[in-house]
Scaffold this motif. Structure first.
Motif, short mmCIF file in Angstrom:
data_model
loop_
_atom_site.label_atom_id
_atom_site.label_comp_id
_atom_site.label_asym_id
_atom_site.label_seq_id
_atom_site.Cartn_x
_atom_site.Cartn_y
_atom_site.Cartn_z
N ILE A 98 45.19 52.46 37.82
CA ILE A 98 45.77 51.96 39.07
C ILE A 98 44.68 51.72 40.10
CG2 ILE A 98 47.31 52.51 40.99
CD1 ILE A 98 49.00 54.11 38.96
N ALA A 99 43.77 52.68 40.25
CA ALA A 99 42.72 52.54 41.26
C ALA A 99 41.86 51.31 41.03
CB ALA A 99 41.86 53.80 41.29
N MET A 100 41.68 50.93 39.77
CA MET A 100 40.90 49.74 39.45
C MET A 100 41.44 48.49 40.16
SD MET A 100 38.52 48.21 37.63
CE MET A 100 38.11 49.25 36.24
N GLN A 101 42.76 48.43 40.34
CA GLN A 101 43.38 47.24 40.94
C GLN A 101 43.03 47.06 42.41
OE1 GLN A 101 44.77 45.30 38.64
NE2 GLN A 101 44.21 47.00 37.28
N SER A 102 42.41 48.08 43.01
CA SER A 102 42.03 47.93 44.42
C SER A 102 40.94 46.89 44.60
CB SER A 102 41.56 49.28 44.99
OG SER A 102 40.43 49.76 44.28
N TYR A 103 40.36 46.39 43.50
CA TYR A 103 39.36 45.33 43.64
C TYR A 103 40.00 44.05 44.20
CZ TYR A 103 40.60 42.07 39.87
OH TYR A 103 41.23 41.12 39.11
N VAL A 104 41.31 43.88 44.01
CA VAL A 104 41.97 42.65 44.48
C VAL A 104 41.96 42.57 46.01
CG1 VAL A 104 44.11 41.32 44.52
CG2 VAL A 104 43.36 42.44 42.40
N PRO A 105 42.44 43.61 46.74
CA PRO A 105 42.32 43.53 48.21
C PRO A 105 40.86 43.54 48.67
CG PRO A 105 43.18 45.69 47.53
CD PRO A 105 43.24 44.80 46.33
#
Length: 303
Positions: A98-105
């Motif tokens: 889940i934390a990996m997806q913070s690359y989008v913002p």
């Protein structure tokens, strides 16, 4: 060929294969990392991938080498090296996925300052929701037991965002050339880092079981070659913004694999925070899709 207004049933099957490939990479890599340290594991992944993609490499256009090298170091060395480090440090699969997806913002914010890609208040709200979700996740007992993993994954995501922004102006390189150059450029720096922070690891490769080698092969051929190859097929048929929202199925599947096979027991904070992160990412993706549809002509586009 006319571009379809949405993803067809066949395309959704391809999306499903991509998400399965990327979700499975968290599980197989976590198993391999029990035997192979993170930076050496990343080097092995890229060595295998580089050998296969060597015949398909295209030379980058004149003047693009500095940017390409910066992308390779940001993503290939720092992002992947740290992401596998975070996965090894974590006691679960769910929070790293889940934390990996913070690359989008993070990419949206960097795009504002570096590329001048301004966004409206709705995207800004989605970014705030995503980062708020990371904070909520940070107070889950599963994450509090290994706080270094979350911090490391956020740093890894920041370098992925940087590499994504740097990659946008590159021209004339298809996905296989990009992956091939990243693999070849990254191997030696990764081996050098491994020699410093993982002393003796290369000498112990002979002791690695088939599970470790399977993890490296899966990361190279299934996650990278198959997953990104199918993604390239889809973005040839549809705008990237139309494909991206569907890819959020991958971290959800990774959480499921963590619960079923790894023994994850995510608490309410991780579930709520994870929903906030993925919800914010979905909002960003949908806003990008709305802009694409607004800018696109109403008639089918021939490609």
């Amino acid at each position: 060929m006319a571009r379809a207004p949405g993803l067809s049933g066949r395309d959704l099957v391809l999306v499903g294969l991509i998400c399965l490939a990327w979700a499975g990479n968290f599980l197989t890599s976590a198993l391999a990392l029990r035997e192979i340290p993170p930076f050496l594991f990343t080097a092995l992944r890229f060595a295998l991938l580089g050998v296969v993609l060597l015949p398909f490499l295209r030379r980058p256009a004149a003047g693009q080498w500095p940017r390409l090298l910066a992308v390779c170091l940001s993503v290939g060395v720092v992002h992947f090296g740290l992401s596998f480090t975070a996965l090894k440090l974590a006691g679960d699969l769910s929070s790293p996925a889940i934390a990996m997806q913070s690359y989008v913002p993070m990419t949206a914010i960097l795009g504002w300052f570096v590329l001048g890609e301004h966004f409206g208040w709705r995207t800004g709200l989605a970014i705030a929701v995503s980062f708020g979700g990371v904070l909520v996740m940070g107070f889950d007992p599963l994450v509090l037991d290994h706080p270094g993993s979350l911090v490391t994954m956020l740093v890894s995501a920041a370098f992925l965002a940087l590499g994504t922004v740097l990659m946008k102006p590159l021209r004339g390189l298809d996905v296989f050339s990009q992956q091939g150059w990243m693999a070849l450029v990254s191997v030696l720096p990764l081996l050098a880092v491994s020699a410093v922070v993982e002393p003796g690891a290369m000498l112990r490769l002979g002791e690695v079981s088939w599970v470790g080698w399977m993890g490296a092969a899966y990361a190279a051929f299934v996650s990278s070659l198959l997953g990104h190859g199918l993604f390239y097929v889809l973005v040839q048929r549809h705008p990237v913004a139309q494909v991206t929202p569907w890819l959020l199925v991958a971290p959800v599947l990774a959480v499921g694999l963590g619960v079923w096979f790894w023994g994850d027991r995510p608490g309410p904070r991780l579930l709520v925070g994870g929903a906030m992160v993925l919800g914010g990412v979905l909002m960003i993706a949908l806003r990008a899709l709305a802009k694409t549809r607004t800018a696109a002509p109403r008639d089918p586009v021939e490609i």
